[in-house]
Design a protein around this motif. Structure first.
Motif, PDB file in Angstrom:
ATOM      1  N   MET A  71      -5.682  -4.438  -2.290  1.00  0.00           N
ATOM      2  CA  MET A  71      -4.349  -4.473  -1.711  1.00  0.00           C
ATOM      3  C   MET A  71      -3.903  -3.051  -1.400  1.00  0.00           C
ATOM      4  O   MET A  71      -4.038  -2.150  -2.237  1.00  0.00           O
ATOM      5  CB  MET A  71      -3.347  -5.118  -2.680  1.00  0.00           C
TER       6      MET A  71
ATOM      7  N   SER B  27       2.615  -6.676   2.879  1.00  0.00           N
ATOM      8  CA  SER B  27       1.396  -6.404   2.114  1.00  0.00           C
ATOM      9  C   SER B  27       0.166  -6.605   2.990  1.00  0.00           C
ATOM     10  O   SER B  27       0.149  -7.449   3.873  1.00  0.00           O
ATOM     11  CB  SER B  27       1.307  -7.308   0.875  1.00  0.00           C
TER      12      SER B  27
ATOM     13  N   LYS C 139       2.190 -10.930   5.506  1.00  0.00           N
ATOM     14  CA  LYS C 139       0.893 -10.458   5.039  1.00  0.00           C
ATOM     15  C   LYS C 139      -0.062 -10.272   6.206  1.00  0.00           C
ATOM     16  O   LYS C 139      -0.026 -11.017   7.193  1.00  0.00           O
ATOM     17  CB  LYS C 139       0.257 -11.462   4.064  1.00  0.00           C
TER      18      LYS C 139
ATOM     19  N   GLU D 215      -6.102  -1.627  -5.910  1.00  0.00           N
ATOM     20  CA  GLU D 215      -4.861  -1.202  -5.261  1.00  0.00           C
ATOM     21  C   GLU D 215      -5.056   0.223  -4.775  1.00  0.00           C
ATOM     22  O   GLU D 215      -5.630   1.053  -5.476  1.00  0.00           O
ATOM     23  CB  GLU D 215      -3.667  -1.261  -6.221  1.00  0.00           C
TER      24      GLU D 215
ATOM     25  N   ARG E 287      -0.909  -0.521  -0.555  1.00  0.00           N
ATOM     26  CA  ARG E 287       0.541  -0.428  -0.742  1.00  0.00           C
ATOM     27  C   ARG E 287       1.022   0.937  -0.264  1.00  0.00           C
ATOM     28  O   ARG E 287       0.242   1.876  -0.137  1.00  0.00           O
ATOM     29  CB  ARG E 287       0.918  -0.646  -2.214  1.00  0.00           C
TER      30      ARG E 287
ATOM     31  N   HIS F 281      -4.181  -6.816   2.819  1.00  0.00           N
ATOM     32  CA  HIS F 281      -5.269  -7.107   1.894  1.00  0.00           C
ATOM     33  C   HIS F 281      -6.611  -7.110   2.626  1.00  0.00           C
ATOM     34  O   HIS F 281      -6.728  -7.692   3.711  1.00  0.00           O
ATOM     35  CB  HIS F 281      -5.067  -8.477   1.239  1.00  0.00           C
TER      36      HIS F 281
END
Length: 287
Positions: free
Chosen positions: A284, A259, A203, A223, A286, A261
């Motif tokens: 987040m 990922s 992360k 997202e 993606r 964030h």
């Protein structure tokens, strides 16, 4: 007894996440109000210390923009920004390096150590951790010289791997060096993204003073994809200091970070909420 059982339940809720992330590298970009407010400072340091003690490998990359600006004001040096990057002449570079490496970095190390961690502060100069060239800002399709601002060429991960694999928490100042030994100021979000990519981190988490990436109406996007980010940049919805943040995130994503964030560092224990709960907080990104 009921309260104690509830606490046990909370711990058990976190167990799957602890199992999943055990031994994984988590890069945290520490900045914003969480570096200024004493309560938030303690909250973040507790979170990072806990991550280490339960088997994760946190690496901290810090900013220091407000501290640099304050120091420049004391010396009577004006600050100028282009595309969210500080224009850095020789004088500014000397002050930035002094503040980032000598003051901010050591304060964070001290805070972590007070929480029971074993933190070690390094800059990109140490062991040629961050090799860079001069960065030119692109403004209205033209390249502009913004001084001693670095464009990262390579992250030499050996030092970070040695520290993180042992009992230490590396705390990295965003100062790099070129092949001639010249120091450069580098945007901390960019450094965090490059380190996360080079370390194959599980992360990358950026602490900010906003709830996350927002759309044109000011609503948080929970997202978002690479293409959607590029579209928002082109439309001017993402602008200023948020641009290097999201570009650093995209670089990390494209290099294999699982990922990424962008979260609100003003929320107490934001790191634990992000990592060990199903919903998390913030945006987040993606693929």
């Amino acid at each position: 007894m009921e309260e104690l059982i509830k606490k046990a339940g909370i711990l058990l809720d976190a167990l799957p996440y602890i199992q999943n992330f055990f031994g994984k590298t988590i890069v945290v970009k520490y900045g914003g109000n969480a570096m200024i407010n004493d309560q938030l400072k303690n909250s973040v340091m507790q979170d990072i210390t806990m991550l280490k003690y339960i088997g994760l490998k946190p690496i901290v990359v810090h900013g220091g923009g407000p501290e640099i600006s304050n120091a420049l004001n004391v010396y009577g040096i004006k600050s100028e920004f282009k595309n969210g990057l500080r224009v850095t002449d020789g004088q500014t570079m000397s002050v930035a390096q002094m503040v980032l490496v000598g003051k901010v970095n050591k304060e964070i190390v001290s805070l972590l150590n007070c929480k029971g961690a074993k933190a070690i502060g390094v800059s990109g100069i140490d062991g040629q951790l961050i090799e860079c060239n001069k960065l030119y800002a692109e403004i209205d399709g033209k390249k502009e010289d913004i001084g001693f601002v670095g464009d990262i060429v390579k992250v030499n991960t050996k030092l970070l791997e040695m520290l993180a694999a042992d009992e230490f928490i590396p705390v990295v100042s965003p100062v790099g060096v070129d092949k001639n030994g010249q120091s450069y100021n580098i945007n901390a979000d960019t450094v965090a993204g490059s380190i996360a990519a080079a370390m194959n981190a599980e992360k990358l988490i950026l602490l900010t003073d906003v709830e996350g990436v927002k759309d044109a109406d000011g609503n948080v996007i929970y997202e978002i994809t690479n293409n959607e980010i590029q579209e928002l940049i082109n439309k001017g919805v993402i602008s200023g200091g948020m641009i290097p943040k999201v570009l650093g995130c995209l670089e990390a994503m494209n290099s294999g970070v699982n990922s990424v964030h962008i979260i609100d560092g003003r929320v107490p224990h934001c790191l634990l909420l992000e990592i060990f709960t199903k919903t998390g907080i913030g945006t987040m990104i993606r693929s």
